[in-house]
Design a protein around this motif. Sequence first.
Motif, PDB file in Angstrom:
ATOM      1  N   ASN C   2     -20.664  15.928  -5.034  1.00  0.00           N
ATOM      2  CA  ASN C   2     -20.255  14.287  -4.761  1.00  0.00           C
ATOM      3  C   ASN C   2     -18.890  14.081  -5.434  1.00  0.00           C
ATOM      4  N   SER C   4     -15.640  11.756  -6.731  1.00  0.00           N
ATOM      5  CA  SER C   4     -15.510  10.607  -7.720  1.00  0.00           C
ATOM      6  C   SER C   4     -14.264  10.075  -7.518  1.00  0.00           C
ATOM      7  N   THR C 144     -21.506   0.944  -7.235  1.00  0.00           N
ATOM      8  CA  THR C 144     -20.860   2.259  -7.904  1.00  0.00           C
ATOM      9  C   THR C 144     -20.351   3.267  -6.941  1.00  0.00           C
ATOM     10  N   GLY C 145     -20.114   2.752  -5.417  1.00  0.00           N
ATOM     11  CA  GLY C 145     -19.703   3.771  -4.763  1.00  0.00           C
ATOM     12  C   GLY C 145     -19.976   3.649  -3.381  1.00  0.00           C
ATOM     13  N   GLU C 154     -21.449  10.873  -0.061  1.00  0.00           N
ATOM     14  CA  GLU C 154     -21.500   9.944  -0.914  1.00  0.00           C
ATOM     15  C   GLU C 154     -20.098   9.855  -1.709  1.00  0.00           C
ATOM     16  N   GLN C 156     -18.604   8.400  -5.336  1.00  0.00           N
ATOM     17  CA  GLN C 156     -18.713   7.349  -6.529  1.00  0.00           C
ATOM     18  C   GLN C 156     -17.355   6.941  -6.921  1.00  0.00           C
TER      19      GLN C 156
END
Lengths: 283, 423, 434
Positions: C2, C4, C144-145, C154, C156
């Motif tokens: 993921n 971020s 949150t994302g 996805e 974040q």
Amino acid sequence: MQIVCCVKQVPDTTQVKIDPATNTLVRAGVESICNPYDLVAVEAAVKITEKYGGSVSVITMGIPSAEVQLRECLSLGAHQAILVSDRALAGADTLATSYTLASAIQKLNEIDPVQIVMCGKQAIDGDTAQTGPGIATRLGFTQLTYVSQIIGLDIQKQTITVRREIENASQIIEAKLPVMLTVELELGAARYATLPGLIKAIKHEIKVWGAKELSCTAEKCGLKGSPTSVKTIFAPPPRKGGPVYDTTEGMDQAVNSLLDTLFQKEAAIMSEILSNDSKVKNA
Amino acid sequence: MPKNSEGKDIAEVNPKKCSGCQACVGECPVGCIDIEDGVAKITAEKCIGCGKCVMVCPSDAILFDKPIKKKVVKPAEFVESGIAAYKGVAVFIEVKDGVAADVSWELVGKGRELAHKLNTNVMGFLVGHNVKSIAAEAISYGCDSVYVLDNSAFETYVSRVYGAALTELCRQVKPEVFLIGASSLGRDLSSVIATQLQTGLTADCTGLDVDPQEKLLMMTRPTFGGNIMATIYCRNHRPQMSTVRPKVFKMPKRDPARTGEIIPFKYDNVVEPLIEILETIKMDTANLVDITHSQVLVVVGKGACDSKNFQMLEELAALLGGSVACSRPLVEAGLLPYVRQVGQTGKTVAPKLYIGIGVSGAVQHMVGMQGSEKVMAINNDKNAQMVQVADYSIIGDYVKVVPELIKGLKARIPNIQTQGAQQ
Amino acid sequence: MNESYDVVIVGAGPAGISAACILADAGIKTMVIERGEYAGSKNTSGGVLYGYNLAQILPDFVARGCPIERNIVESRIWYLSKEAGLSIGYRDSIFANERKNNVFTVGRAKFDRWFAEQAKKKGALIVASTVVVDLLKDASGKVTGVVTNRQDGEVQAKVVLLADGVNSPLAAKTGFRPELKPEHVALAVKETIELPSEVIEQRFGVSAADGVTTEVLGEVTGGMDGVSIIYTNKNSISISVGANLAQFAKTKMKPYEMLEAYKLHPMVAPLIAGGKPIEYTAHWLAEGGFYTIPQLAGNGYLIAGDSAMLFNALHREGSNLAMASGKMAAEAIIAALKKNDVSKQSLSSYSKAMSESFVLKDMNKYRGFPGFLYNTHQLFDELPHVAQFAAREMLTVDGVTKKHKQKLIMDEVKKKIGLLNLAKIAWRGWRSVK
């Protein structure tokens, strides 16, 4: 094992139009894309490394904006990308292009042995299908054009088995590595890049090599190294249209007057078409 | 005449004419030309106004009024570079399963015409095994001489084996022009030879001619996905090589009485093939339609995409002893197989009668059918490009026109009902 | 794996890129996700931009090679009846000199691409050809994302900034913005007509780098509630006609027919005579105005630009409001990240800054702008002065609210002409074209 894919930035030829007033090509503003056949090659190369290990390097010869196409290839899983770009290389025909690309592949080969070179069957702008064979000849690689399937690699024996398409037949061929393949669309469309793949591609530092880095002989590359020159570019003169029969003035009448004219004016052609000989031949 | 801020005369690109070929970028001695948005752009402040870019621009896209001295290559320079030693028009005679490809004879026919203009002769370059009878055929189709490389190693085509042999032959015989059919074999082979000879190669030509002044081969080919034509020449390298697609030139008349020389070429250094053909899978040719051999083609376009009407189109084709072909969108939609596709990315056809049904007439399609003798268009749009160029056009819904046409044809062809029923 | 980031911005239009530039300048790890092949590729609008707003984000935008089509030296306002038109123009040499590039035209496809390139140079990551399909939220509902349409897609983020335009499916899906009603959206159609640059310069009486904008009211839209704008690009003239979507539905008029009829108007036809239409586009405009603006900040997210319905319908200044809102959103994010608090309360400094800025104040107050600018064809001696004062003030974009400017203008009008006289002029002007 290193696989090198040669890709080309091309205008999206489906968008190119002819200006009817001047009878010239309208190239300005047409988006550039990666040659679709080359994307298939990159996908196939990535699949080979996923199965047999090794890495995929993508190279292109072009203007700086071709970086966009290299990043697209990186997002599909290629490991590194090299932009061969230099004014001295501009205006190259296929002979000069294959010389320059072969020089770049040789440079890559010094770092990590190149076993497979892959190219699209042809580029959609020029449709020449010459650069791949030109590279193979210069590098002394085995040449396999029109590859529609990669059946397998035998790393021990140093061979590759592929299916290639020729007129009205396919061949299953085992060839000694190193090879140069040009690929058909049947090999399989490129994947939709994952998000991490896409991000990696955006961040990747693309190497830029000029004529100097490649130690190219100036007389062999670019416009200077191109034996062929383009004299003129022009839109083909249109055929002149003949009579038009409009069915809004009666279907029966339109069709019959057309047929009457056809049988009268083109009697020779019609009788040839309708002679029993040709019918048997064509049926 | 455009000037920069210092008042110096400079060159300027007309973006509407520029094809983005980059010839000027390579030619410019000061590096003031870049490609932007697909077309050349000159940085005015860097341009020195030498006009070199004007000379190389094939599209007349550079504005520059200053008189420029055209460099004329004198015959003496040719002698010096050895070019004068190259004589004659060579044609590669492609053999497959013991039979010569038609395109080779088409090129021999065209080769004769070029040889006449160049005041030279036509040579056949024949590679294969047990090809004696084909050498004789080559003479009757118009070759003055045939060089034969007969060896069991040439039984099956392999690019590097054939490539090396033909390269050697070219080096010895020195033809000034070398023509190869743009079949899949020819396209695979030609670049191998050109690269080894370090000469120019122009692929997939649709027109060949000789420039009367310089005696150079002028090779015209579609480019930009068939949207436009380019005429290309090769001034300083020999042979001038070109591939030509099948059916572009007419088949010459065969004359068994013609005489010529058959010259066996001694060639011992056959190279290793490095490949092994494990299997050849032939397509089922019984059911295979070769649209390039049909005298009549009923060509289905985007405007006639409904497969439930295909049967009546088949009937029309059968009635005229022809076959059904199509334009690219139908293949892309999966309605007809690729072997039926006419156009730049499909087959080049030259039937006696071409009937386009709902074919709009995109240039990509047109380059594949321009050799048709007579063209008929059935279209509901009278402004369609195909209608503009067709010899005969019917404007209307093809679903209604075609049955009427079938009815009218049946009425005009004697005994047609019985034959039609058989098909 | 993921990804971020500190901030994920959805949409690489003027709002998103403005925010990205400010955030990247502050060293904040920022990702911009754009659905088009590149920033601007989905953007059909061409437009008028204000140098003041752009300079707030990129002070050196000219040096950075901003693709300016023409520097606007004259603004015209037309009031049209079916066969006639009333025109007032204000040209000022100040706009060709000291205040050059105060207002200029751009091709949005080109401009957005360039603008995104600047954000990239500053360190923001621009991911194109990727669609954000949903937002990630924690148990408390805090954003949150984002979730994209790609595999392993996805991302974040501490803060998500929604700047994905007026027809943002995301804003609707998340429920952050109420479902759009047809009356809150205008449909604008635009045609770009190619003409040689010399012809444009001749017809509008401008020099090579300069141009004119014309804002049009009146019978331009087949009796519908709408407006038009005509502006000059380097080698083309853009004509856009917009009307409310609800009105289109009611009158059953086709946008293309409306534009075609408009092109034949005696005021319009001579400007485009002999030109070649090169582009026809249609797009939505957030036209609901002040009352449709949603809550601008929530837990972990903010909304900016068109997706926040920030659009000044009268002056067609969506891009400019978008840039200003993007900048303010970025500033709020920087402050919130510094405090390590991205709650709704913390991010609400954005809403506060917005309501104190010209953006929301203009939107709140704009419809009150008097119509005298349209009715000054019977020029009195005193009017040129007022007109110059008013126009210079109104057309100079310097961050001063239009309300304040309006007050200055009205003071001047009172002093020079008197309000009753002005009312008479206005009345006569109105009747002469109605």
